[in-house]
Structure formats: C-alpha cells, structure tokens
Design a protein around this motif. Structure first.
Motif, PDB file in Angstrom:
ATOM      1  N   TRP A   1       0.826  -1.199   0.000  1.00  0.00           N
ATOM      2  CA  TRP A   1       0.000   0.000   0.000  1.00  0.00           C
ATOM      3  C   TRP A   1       0.864   1.255   0.000  1.00  0.00           C
ATOM      4  O   TRP A   1       1.830   1.366   0.758  1.00  0.00           O
ATOM      5  CB  TRP A   1      -0.927   0.009   1.209  1.00  0.00           C
ATOM      6  CG  TRP A   1      -1.898  -1.123   1.224  1.00  0.00           C
ATOM      7  CD1 TRP A   1      -1.868  -2.210   2.048  1.00  0.00           C
ATOM      8  CD2 TRP A   1      -3.028  -1.297   0.371  1.00  0.00           C
ATOM      9  NE1 TRP A   1      -2.918  -3.060   1.765  1.00  0.00           N
ATOM     10  CE2 TRP A   1      -3.649  -2.519   0.737  1.00  0.00           C
ATOM     11  CE3 TRP A   1      -3.589  -0.553  -0.666  1.00  0.00           C
ATOM     12  CZ2 TRP A   1      -4.794  -3.001   0.104  1.00  0.00           C
ATOM     13  CZ3 TRP A   1      -4.722  -1.032  -1.299  1.00  0.00           C
ATOM     14  CH2 TRP A   1      -5.320  -2.236  -0.909  1.00  0.00           C
ATOM     15  N   ALA A   2       0.506   2.205  -0.844  1.00  0.00           N
ATOM     16  CA  ALA A   2       1.205   3.484  -0.937  1.00  0.00           C
ATOM     17  C   ALA A   2       0.493   4.509  -0.042  1.00  0.00           C
ATOM     18  O   ALA A   2      -0.564   4.210   0.522  1.00  0.00           O
ATOM     19  CB  ALA A   2       1.227   3.959  -2.385  1.00  0.00           C
TER      20      ALA A   2
ATOM     21  N   ARG B   1      -1.234   6.998  -1.001  1.00  0.00           N
ATOM     22  CA  ARG B   1      -2.543   7.280  -1.605  1.00  0.00           C
ATOM     23  C   ARG B   1      -2.923   6.114  -2.517  1.00  0.00           C
ATOM     24  O   ARG B   1      -2.203   5.801  -3.466  1.00  0.00           O
ATOM     25  CB  ARG B   1      -2.496   8.576  -2.423  1.00  0.00           C
ATOM     26  CG  ARG B   1      -2.335   9.826  -1.580  1.00  0.00           C
ATOM     27  CD  ARG B   1      -1.996  11.024  -2.454  1.00  0.00           C
ATOM     28  NE  ARG B   1      -3.076  11.358  -3.373  1.00  0.00           N
ATOM     29  CZ  ARG B   1      -4.121  12.099  -3.041  1.00  0.00           C
ATOM     30  NH1 ARG B   1      -4.244  12.565  -1.809  1.00  0.00           N
ATOM     31  NH2 ARG B   1      -5.060  12.397  -3.922  1.00  0.00           N
ATOM     32  N   ASN B   2      -4.074   5.482  -2.244  1.00  0.00           N
ATOM     33  CA  ASN B   2      -4.492   4.288  -2.973  1.00  0.00           C
ATOM     34  C   ASN B   2      -5.941   4.423  -3.423  1.00  0.00           C
ATOM     35  O   ASN B   2      -6.756   5.080  -2.770  1.00  0.00           O
ATOM     36  CB  ASN B   2      -4.378   3.055  -2.075  1.00  0.00           C
ATOM     37  CG  ASN B   2      -3.003   2.894  -1.465  1.00  0.00           C
ATOM     38  OD1 ASN B   2      -2.108   2.310  -2.050  1.00  0.00           O
ATOM     39  ND2 ASN B   2      -2.816   3.426  -0.249  1.00  0.00           N
TER      40      ASN B   2
ATOM     41  N   CYS C   1      -5.928  -1.753   3.806  1.00  0.00           N
ATOM     42  CA  CYS C   1      -5.241  -0.499   3.513  1.00  0.00           C
ATOM     43  C   CYS C   1      -5.320   0.449   4.711  1.00  0.00           C
ATOM     44  O   CYS C   1      -4.321   1.093   5.077  1.00  0.00           O
ATOM     45  CB  CYS C   1      -5.856   0.149   2.275  1.00  0.00           C
ATOM     46  SG  CYS C   1      -5.082   1.698   1.770  1.00  0.00           S
TER      47      CYS C   1
ATOM     48  N   GLN D   1      -2.695   3.880   5.631  1.00  0.00           N
ATOM     49  CA  GLN D   1      -2.592   4.642   4.387  1.00  0.00           C
ATOM     50  C   GLN D   1      -3.963   5.165   3.955  1.00  0.00           C
ATOM     51  O   GLN D   1      -5.001   4.636   4.350  1.00  0.00           O
ATOM     52  CB  GLN D   1      -2.006   3.758   3.285  1.00  0.00           C
ATOM     53  CG  GLN D   1      -0.719   3.050   3.649  1.00  0.00           C
ATOM     54  CD  GLN D   1       0.436   4.006   3.915  1.00  0.00           C
ATOM     55  OE1 GLN D   1       0.315   5.225   3.787  1.00  0.00           O
ATOM     56  NE2 GLN D   1       1.571   3.455   4.311  1.00  0.00           N
TER      57      GLN D   1
ATOM     58  N   CYS E   1      -6.995   5.614   1.482  1.00  0.00           N
ATOM     59  CA  CYS E   1      -7.575   4.685   0.499  1.00  0.00           C
ATOM     60  C   CYS E   1      -8.979   5.124   0.133  1.00  0.00           C
ATOM     61  O   CYS E   1      -9.762   5.508   1.006  1.00  0.00           O
ATOM     62  CB  CYS E   1      -7.602   3.270   1.076  1.00  0.00           C
ATOM     63  SG  CYS E   1      -8.085   2.029  -0.133  1.00  0.00           S
TER      64      CYS E   1
ATOM     65  N   PRO F   1      -3.789   8.731  -7.487  1.00  0.00           N
ATOM     66  CA  PRO F   1      -3.321   7.700  -6.552  1.00  0.00           C
ATOM     67  C   PRO F   1      -1.924   7.216  -6.922  1.00  0.00           C
ATOM     68  O   PRO F   1      -1.529   7.250  -8.088  1.00  0.00           O
ATOM     69  CB  PRO F   1      -4.355   6.588  -6.735  1.00  0.00           C
ATOM     70  CG  PRO F   1      -4.809   6.736  -8.149  1.00  0.00           C
ATOM     71  CD  PRO F   1      -4.797   8.220  -8.414  1.00  0.00           C
ATOM     72  N   GLN F   2      -1.206   6.760  -5.929  1.00  0.00           N
ATOM     73  CA  GLN F   2       0.115   6.178  -6.164  1.00  0.00           C
ATOM     74  C   GLN F   2       0.037   4.675  -6.409  1.00  0.00           C
ATOM     75  O   GLN F   2       0.998   4.075  -6.888  1.00  0.00           O
ATOM     76  CB  GLN F   2       1.012   6.483  -4.966  1.00  0.00           C
ATOM     77  CG  GLN F   2       1.274   7.969  -4.791  1.00  0.00           C
ATOM     78  CD  GLN F   2       1.765   8.307  -3.404  1.00  0.00           C
ATOM     79  OE1 GLN F   2       1.120   7.991  -2.408  1.00  0.00           O
ATOM     80  NE2 GLN F   2       2.922   8.938  -3.325  1.00  0.00           N
ATOM     81  N   HIS F   3      -1.095   4.090  -6.063  1.00  0.00           N
ATOM     82  CA  HIS F   3      -1.288   2.662  -6.319  1.00  0.00           C
ATOM     83  C   HIS F   3      -2.766   2.417  -6.590  1.00  0.00           C
ATOM     84  O   HIS F   3      -3.631   2.952  -5.882  1.00  0.00           O
ATOM     85  CB  HIS F   3      -0.823   1.826  -5.125  1.00  0.00           C
ATOM     86  CG  HIS F   3      -0.787   0.347  -5.405  1.00  0.00           C
ATOM     87  ND1 HIS F   3      -0.016  -0.186  -6.410  1.00  0.00           N
ATOM     88  CD2 HIS F   3      -1.427  -0.698  -4.836  1.00  0.00           C
ATOM     89  CE1 HIS F   3      -0.169  -1.506  -6.431  1.00  0.00           C
ATOM     90  NE2 HIS F   3      -1.033  -1.843  -5.490  1.00  0.00           N
ATOM     91  N   VAL F   4      -3.054   1.643  -7.633  1.00  0.00           N
ATOM     92  CA  VAL F   4      -4.434   1.325  -8.011  1.00  0.00           C
ATOM     93  C   VAL F   4      -4.614  -0.186  -7.984  1.00  0.00           C
ATOM     94  O   VAL F   4      -3.791  -0.930  -8.527  1.00  0.00           O
ATOM     95  CB  VAL F   4      -4.780   1.869  -9.412  1.00  0.00           C
ATOM     96  CG1 VAL F   4      -6.213   1.504  -9.789  1.00  0.00           C
ATOM     97  CG2 VAL F   4      -4.572   3.375  -9.474  1.00  0.00           C
TER      98      VAL F   4
END
Length: 251
Positions: free
Chosen positions: A63-64, A66-67, A104, A109, A111, A170-173
């Motif tokens: 998890w980053a 922002r997800n 998350c 983080q 989410c 987001p930094q991760h999707v």
C-alpha cells in the motif's frame, strides 16, 4: 454455446438432406463430442483456467500513501418490491473490495473505493449506486466512496474511470472484479493508461461429471464472452476503430 451447438445440428441436418452423408456423419460426431466436452466439464475447465489461472487468491499488496481500489460492478436484480440489490455473483467482488479497503486502512494509508457502473440493464438505478449502499452497510464511509455512474460496459468502466483517477492521483491502483473477467478488464484499463494490480473477487470451477450439466454450459458461455471481448479489442485496434491509447496515468 448452446446456439453454436444448435447451429451445428442444423448444418448437420442440411448436409444429410443434401445427401452429403460423409460430411454429415463427421459434423454429427463433432457436435456430440462438443456437447459432451462442454456439459461434462473439460472444455469450460480449460477455458476458465486460461482466464483466471494467472491470478493469486491472496496477492501481496504494497500500500502506498494514496491508494484507490476500483470495483467493477456486475449487474443488479429486483427482489420483488424491494430496492435493487447487487447480482448474486457480484457479492464476492464487494466483499473482496471491503477486505482490501480495511487492509489499507490498517496499514495506516489513505484509500478510496471507486465503484464504476451505470444502469446497463435499465433497472432504473446505476449499478455503482446500488453497490455503494452495500459498501456503506459493510462499514465503508461515504467520504471514501467515489461513484462512476455512466458506464455501460467494461470498456466504458475503464474509459470513465480514467478522469476520476487522474483527479485523485493515486500512487497505487487495485482492480477488483471476477477472476474470469480480470484479463479483459486489465486489457481495457491498460488502453486508457491505467495499470492496476489485479485482485479476483470470485472464482469459478467447472463440474467434472459423466453426464452433462447446465452449469458447465453457463460457464462456457461466460468464458466465451470474455474471449470474444478480447478478440474484438484486438481486431478493433488493428482496424483503428478503438479510441487512441491514453498515456500512462501518472500519480
């Protein structure tokens, strides 16, 4: 798939009527073999393995800060006079999305859950709105829900999710849908510059039996729909009928 078998049977009868008996014998045996291959399980088992076999049941997710978890809707039903409910085979997706959301949050983080789906079945309410009600009942706060209510297909799920994702950056999707639906969904999302981590919300398995059963024919139809969607995408790309590919979505 039933239509294919019915068409083969009609052609077989036509061949016999034209007195092309040798071809009629060959096609009739092929029809019987295909009927048994589907109904008894080997064909749908092979097709489903090719679609969902590459994805882990419980993938590791880094998890980053922002997800976004993108949840693809999968239909709704009218339970009498009650409000619309998610279709029975969509509950696995909803449950998995909530599990990921909670994981998350436990990781500390940020989410958000992006639910995508319009009123493709003309039931009077967008699928994303129906699914959001279920998500709220499972503890997802309104502030962490984003709804995309226009899409009528998987292609539009990806197309209309792009601007919503771009606005949140987001930094991760993570993409959640049915296991057999992931391969086609990832292809469409990649076309619009989105490369999410795939997570299956449900899995299907053909029944291996000595007699044909209806479930195996249903499963064959579902998988055939996925393969045709992948084929159509590649053909449309070749003919230049798809929208231009979008650049990669940058966080």
């Amino acid at each position: 798939m039933i239509f294919v078998l019915f068409l083969m049977l009609l052609v077989t009868l036509l061949l016999y009527r034209l007195r092309w008996r040798r071809l009629g014998h060959v096609l009739s045996w092929l029809t019987v073999l295909l009927f048994l291959g589907i109904g008894c399980g080997p064909v749908p088992r092979f097709l489903t393995r090719s679609l969902q076999g590459a994805y882990y049941v419980d993938p590791v997710i880094e998890w980053a800060p922002r997800n976004v978890i993108v949840l693809l809707s999968g239909g709704t039903v009218h339970p009498g006079d009650e409000p619309l409910q998610p279709q029975y085979d969509a509950n696995g997706r909803i449950l998995r999305a909530v599990q990921l959301y909670n994981a998350c949050k436990r990781a500390g983080q940020a989410c958000r859950l992006l639910v995508t789906g319009g009123d493709a079945q003309t039931h009077g309410e967008p699928e994303s709105v129906v699914y959001a009600r279920a998500l709220r009942r499972l503890g997802v706060p309104e502030a962490d829900l984003t709804l995309e209510t226009r899409s009528m297909s998987t292609w539009q799920n990806a197309q209309f999710s792009r601007p919503l994702l771009a606005s949140y950056a987001p930094q991760h999707v993570v993409l959640v849908t049915s296991g057999i639906h992931l391969q086609r969904s990832l292809l469409y999302f990649a076309h619009f510059g989105i490369t999410p981590q795939p997570v299956a919300g449900d899995w299907v398995r053909a029944n291996s039996l000595f007699v044909p059963v209806a479930w195996n024919f249903t499963l064959a139809d579902l998988t055939l729909h996925e393969y045709l969607g992948i084929l159509r995408y590649r053909v449309y790309n070749m003919l230049g009928w798809n929208a231009p590919k979008a650049p990669p979505l940058a966080p």
